[in-house]
Write a protein that holds these residues in place. Sequence first.
Motif, PDB file in Angstrom:
ATOM      1  N   PHE A  38     158.215  49.243  73.727  1.00  0.00           N
ATOM      2  CA  PHE A  38     158.636  50.556  74.201  1.00  0.00           C
ATOM      3  C   PHE A  38     159.718  51.074  73.264  1.00  0.00           C
ATOM      4  O   PHE A  38     160.286  50.320  72.490  1.00  0.00           O
ATOM      5  CB  PHE A  38     159.123  50.524  75.654  1.00  0.00           C
ATOM      6  N   SER A  39     159.961  52.361  73.352  1.00  0.00           N
ATOM      7  CA  SER A  39     160.956  52.975  72.481  1.00  0.00           C
ATOM      8  C   SER A  39     162.079  53.568  73.315  1.00  0.00           C
ATOM      9  O   SER A  39     161.895  53.877  74.503  1.00  0.00           O
ATOM     10  CB  SER A  39     160.317  54.082  71.655  1.00  0.00           C
ATOM     11  N   GLU A  40     163.205  53.714  72.693  1.00  0.00           N
ATOM     12  CA  GLU A  40     164.335  54.349  73.355  1.00  0.00           C
ATOM     13  C   GLU A  40     163.906  55.714  73.870  1.00  0.00           C
ATOM     14  O   GLU A  40     163.236  56.473  73.174  1.00  0.00           O
ATOM     15  CB  GLU A  40     165.479  54.505  72.340  1.00  0.00           C
ATOM     16  N   GLY A  41     164.288  55.994  75.110  1.00  0.00           N
ATOM     17  CA  GLY A  41     163.959  57.285  75.679  1.00  0.00           C
ATOM     18  C   GLY A  41     162.680  57.273  76.501  1.00  0.00           C
ATOM     19  O   GLY A  41     162.433  58.199  77.268  1.00  0.00           O
ATOM     20  N   ASP A  42     161.871  56.234  76.357  1.00  0.00           N
ATOM     21  CA  ASP A  42     160.667  56.134  77.189  1.00  0.00           C
ATOM     22  C   ASP A  42     161.062  55.970  78.649  1.00  0.00           C
ATOM     23  O   ASP A  42     162.087  55.380  78.969  1.00  0.00           O
ATOM     24  CB  ASP A  42     159.821  54.909  76.788  1.00  0.00           C
ATOM     25  N   GLU A  43     160.205  56.444  79.513  1.00  0.00           N
ATOM     26  CA  GLU A  43     160.391  56.261  80.943  1.00  0.00           C
ATOM     27  C   GLU A  43     160.250  54.769  81.274  1.00  0.00           C
ATOM     28  O   GLU A  43     159.337  54.120  80.776  1.00  0.00           O
ATOM     29  CB  GLU A  43     159.286  57.042  81.656  1.00  0.00           C
ATOM     30  N   LYS A  54     158.195  36.203  70.801  1.00  0.00           N
ATOM     31  CA  LYS A  54     159.591  36.580  70.645  1.00  0.00           C
ATOM     32  C   LYS A  54     159.677  38.099  70.565  1.00  0.00           C
ATOM     33  O   LYS A  54     158.868  38.735  69.905  1.00  0.00           O
ATOM     34  CB  LYS A  54     160.123  35.985  69.332  1.00  0.00           C
ATOM     35  N   VAL A  55     160.645  38.664  71.252  1.00  0.00           N
ATOM     36  CA  VAL A  55     160.793  40.130  71.279  1.00  0.00           C
ATOM     37  C   VAL A  55     162.242  40.491  71.018  1.00  0.00           C
ATOM     38  O   VAL A  55     163.147  39.881  71.580  1.00  0.00           O
ATOM     39  CB  VAL A  55     160.372  40.687  72.662  1.00  0.00           C
ATOM     40  N   LYS A  56     162.455  41.459  70.150  1.00  0.00           N
ATOM     41  CA  LYS A  56     163.827  41.935  69.961  1.00  0.00           C
ATOM     42  C   LYS A  56     163.993  43.291  70.632  1.00  0.00           C
ATOM     43  O   LYS A  56     163.082  44.128  70.590  1.00  0.00           O
ATOM     44  CB  LYS A  56     164.194  42.026  68.475  1.00  0.00           C
ATOM     45  N   PHE A  72     164.605  38.078  72.924  1.00  0.00           N
ATOM     46  CA  PHE A  72     164.079  37.409  74.105  1.00  0.00           C
ATOM     47  C   PHE A  72     163.087  36.325  73.737  1.00  0.00           C
ATOM     48  O   PHE A  72     162.307  36.481  72.797  1.00  0.00           O
ATOM     49  CB  PHE A  72     163.402  38.428  75.035  1.00  0.00           C
ATOM     50  N   GLU A  73     163.146  35.233  74.500  1.00  0.00           N
ATOM     51  CA  GLU A  73     162.253  34.103  74.283  1.00  0.00           C
ATOM     52  C   GLU A  73     161.359  33.923  75.519  1.00  0.00           C
ATOM     53  O   GLU A  73     161.504  34.641  76.504  1.00  0.00           O
ATOM     54  CB  GLU A  73     163.077  32.823  74.077  1.00  0.00           C
ATOM     55  N   GLU A  74     160.505  32.948  75.459  1.00  0.00           N
ATOM     56  CA  GLU A  74     159.552  32.702  76.544  1.00  0.00           C
ATOM     57  C   GLU A  74     160.224  32.623  77.915  1.00  0.00           C
ATOM     58  O   GLU A  74     161.229  31.957  78.063  1.00  0.00           O
ATOM     59  CB  GLU A  74     158.837  31.361  76.315  1.00  0.00           C
ATOM     60  N   GLY A  75     159.611  33.279  78.873  1.00  0.00           N
ATOM     61  CA  GLY A  75     160.083  33.187  80.248  1.00  0.00           C
ATOM     62  C   GLY A  75     161.120  34.224  80.624  1.00  0.00           C
ATOM     63  O   GLY A  75     161.462  34.370  81.786  1.00  0.00           O
ATOM     64  N   GLU A  76     161.618  34.965  79.651  1.00  0.00           N
ATOM     65  CA  GLU A  76     162.663  35.936  79.963  1.00  0.00           C
ATOM     66  C   GLU A  76     162.083  37.310  80.312  1.00  0.00           C
ATOM     67  O   GLU A  76     161.125  37.763  79.692  1.00  0.00           O
ATOM     68  CB  GLU A  76     163.630  36.074  78.787  1.00  0.00           C
ATOM     69  N   PRO A  77     162.696  37.949  81.307  1.00  0.00           N
ATOM     70  CA  PRO A  77     162.278  39.307  81.662  1.00  0.00           C
ATOM     71  C   PRO A  77     163.085  40.306  80.845  1.00  0.00           C
ATOM     72  O   PRO A  77     164.229  40.032  80.480  1.00  0.00           O
ATOM     73  CB  PRO A  77     162.670  39.421  83.126  1.00  0.00           C
ATOM     74  N   PHE A  78     162.511  41.437  80.566  1.00  0.00           N
ATOM     75  CA  PHE A  78     163.283  42.498  79.904  1.00  0.00           C
ATOM     76  C   PHE A  78     162.795  43.863  80.352  1.00  0.00           C
ATOM     77  O   PHE A  78     161.733  43.978  80.951  1.00  0.00           O
ATOM     78  CB  PHE A  78     163.243  42.347  78.373  1.00  0.00           C
ATOM     79  N   GLY A  79     163.623  44.867  80.092  1.00  0.00           N
ATOM     80  CA  GLY A  79     163.303  46.215  80.539  1.00  0.00           C
ATOM     81  C   GLY A  79     163.595  46.383  82.021  1.00  0.00           C
ATOM     82  O   GLY A  79     163.173  47.353  82.643  1.00  0.00           O
ATOM     83  N   GLU A  80     164.379  45.463  82.592  1.00  0.00           N
ATOM     84  CA  GLU A  80     164.625  45.511  84.037  1.00  0.00           C
ATOM     85  C   GLU A  80     165.529  46.666  84.417  1.00  0.00           C
ATOM     86  O   GLU A  80     165.349  47.303  85.449  1.00  0.00           O
ATOM     87  CB  GLU A  80     165.290  44.237  84.565  1.00  0.00           C
ATOM     88  N   ALA A  81     166.515  46.901  83.536  1.00  0.00           N
ATOM     89  CA  ALA A  81     167.546  47.865  83.917  1.00  0.00           C
ATOM     90  C   ALA A  81     166.947  49.208  84.319  1.00  0.00           C
ATOM     91  O   ALA A  81     167.360  49.809  85.308  1.00  0.00           O
ATOM     92  CB  ALA A  81     168.539  48.039  82.778  1.00  0.00           C
ATOM     93  N   ALA A  91     167.027  51.530  74.586  1.00  0.00           N
ATOM     94  CA  ALA A  91     166.838  50.874  73.287  1.00  0.00           C
ATOM     95  C   ALA A  91     165.346  50.663  73.033  1.00  0.00           C
ATOM     96  O   ALA A  91     164.512  50.924  73.895  1.00  0.00           O
ATOM     97  CB  ALA A  91     167.578  49.545  73.270  1.00  0.00           C
ATOM     98  N   HIS A  92     165.035  50.188  71.851  1.00  0.00           N
ATOM     99  CA  HIS A  92     163.655  49.912  71.466  1.00  0.00           C
ATOM    100  C   HIS A  92     163.336  48.430  71.671  1.00  0.00           C
ATOM    101  O   HIS A  92     164.226  47.591  71.604  1.00  0.00           O
ATOM    102  CB  HIS A  92     163.446  50.216  69.983  1.00  0.00           C
ATOM    103  N   ALA A  93     162.055  48.137  71.892  1.00  0.00           N
ATOM    104  CA  ALA A  93     161.628  46.734  71.982  1.00  0.00           C
ATOM    105  C   ALA A  93     160.440  46.538  71.056  1.00  0.00           C
ATOM    106  O   ALA A  93     159.494  47.340  71.061  1.00  0.00           O
ATOM    107  CB  ALA A  93     161.253  46.381  73.411  1.00  0.00           C
ATOM    108  N   GLU A  94     160.503  45.467  70.284  1.00  0.00           N
ATOM    109  CA  GLU A  94     159.448  45.187  69.310  1.00  0.00           C
ATOM    110  C   GLU A  94     159.229  43.688  69.209  1.00  0.00           C
ATOM    111  O   GLU A  94     160.186  42.914  69.283  1.00  0.00           O
ATOM    112  CB  GLU A  94     159.885  45.749  67.942  1.00  0.00           C
ATOM    113  N   THR A  95     157.983  43.272  69.047  1.00  0.00           N
ATOM    114  CA  THR A  95     157.703  41.844  68.920  1.00  0.00           C
ATOM    115  C   THR A  95     158.128  41.350  67.545  1.00  0.00           C
ATOM    116  O   THR A  95     157.938  42.023  66.540  1.00  0.00           O
ATOM    117  CB  THR A  95     156.197  41.555  69.083  1.00  0.00           C
TER     118      THR A  95
END
Lengths: 225, 225
Positions: A38-43, A54-56, A72-81, A91-95
Amino acid sequence: MSKQIAAIPLFEGLSQKHYDELAGIAVDRSYKRGQIIFSEGDEGIGLYVLIAGKVKVFKLSPEGKEQILHVFEEGEPFGEASVFAGQRFPAHAETLEKSRILFFPRAAFIELIKRDPSLALNMLAILSRRLRKFTLLVEDLSLKEVPGRLAAYFLSVSEQRDGSDDLKLDIAKNQLAGLLGTIPETLSRILARMVRQGLIHVDGSRIKIVDRQGLEELAQAERRL
Amino acid sequence: MSKQIAAIPLFEGLSQKHYDELAGIAVDRSYKRGQIIFSEGDEGIGLYVLIAGKVKVFKLSPEGKEQILHVFEEGEPFGEASVFAGQRFPAHAETLEKSRILFFPRAAFIELIKRDPSLALNMLAILSRRLRKFTLLVEDLSLKEVPGRLAAYFLSVSEQRDGSDDLKLDIAKNQLAGLLGTIPETLSRILARMVRQGLIHVDGSRIKIVDRQGLEELAQAERRL
DNA sequence: ATCTCCCCTTGACCTAAGTCAAAGCATATT
DNA sequence: AATATGCTTTGACTTAGGTCAAGGGGAGAT
């Protein structure tokens, strides 16, 4: 899929019934290296959990400088906020490598939280820990110089590896620079300096801690390298 | 006391019964200006809610430089992270003025969350927003220079005041420096420069935005002042 | 085996912002 | 009113680390 779900710390302590429900709403996605999630500003329409890879998550300046907030590594959730605050992604997320990700749509996930307090508490604990990590990042950026941040990074990686002195960087050095709030050139120079001072030994992505106490002093205060 | 409690956003949507329970476990404390509420490394034994006054949460470098993480105002909870993650406080908290604070012991509060999902969701929303704020702070520290951070600060204060161009700083300038990750001298110089460039007008703690667009450009990218 | 694309390193240079020092103001206290 | 304490500003100096530019290596692709 419910097997993978049971292995996620966020879902620890849930009943089998809830696992099945989660499995019912989860969307399973695969990404190759370098794909944008996802990118910064996305819903913010849901929660992501990294199953493999792995995701940064990072910020980008208009000039293209990158500040990594978290890898982020295996098992971690992200984008929760953005799920709970109903805000856009900040922020942006990319593998960083080939990855597999489960996606849980917002509404269904919130329903589940309402019904299961242990899920709520798990989520609170995770957000709290993340908040704490950010606190450390802010401290590093504001109160430490780059050598101190790097020393702190090595020590924290070492700690994760049960205190081993032999470390293998699991991200490229240019990514590490982004994580430490600097640029590859500076990182390179400081690594060279640390080697010269006898603090560490470097061989490609293998780092050996030679003088742990020296690193600790460096990480702690603003001591000169 | 249950009246104050009902006015706290964190507790919005709870039943009267829960208000009473909260009132039952809350400890009411008064502080004068400059008192320490907790220090980095202290055990996190509960949640604080600021009823009146102002509290800063901050990190301190060994040399004494201070990075403020957040200035809390009336109605805001703080110290939550250590309640849920069971960790020590990662920073210090000190009153900036005479303050009144309610303290909710950890165990009782967690019990309440288990029983009331709307409290859990409120808490999640607050943590999420805080996480987002930290993201912005990291971005500022890493990707913007001090003038950009200051411009962003003015714009965000202006936004809080419904876009007014006339701002009154509600913290002292040396505190503001700590919040922006710099020192009073630098802040002072940059304010002078901004006035010289016709971006703002300064009179003590009153700031008037003269060239909003100029500030926006500055806040956005690394444009030269 | 060679090519090519990154990643990494090194050098020369420059600038934002920190340090140190001193003095001017303001607010609160006695 | 006088004093003290802490806030704010200005000046001269120093430096961490960013920018620009140019090479050097390693891994996969052809």
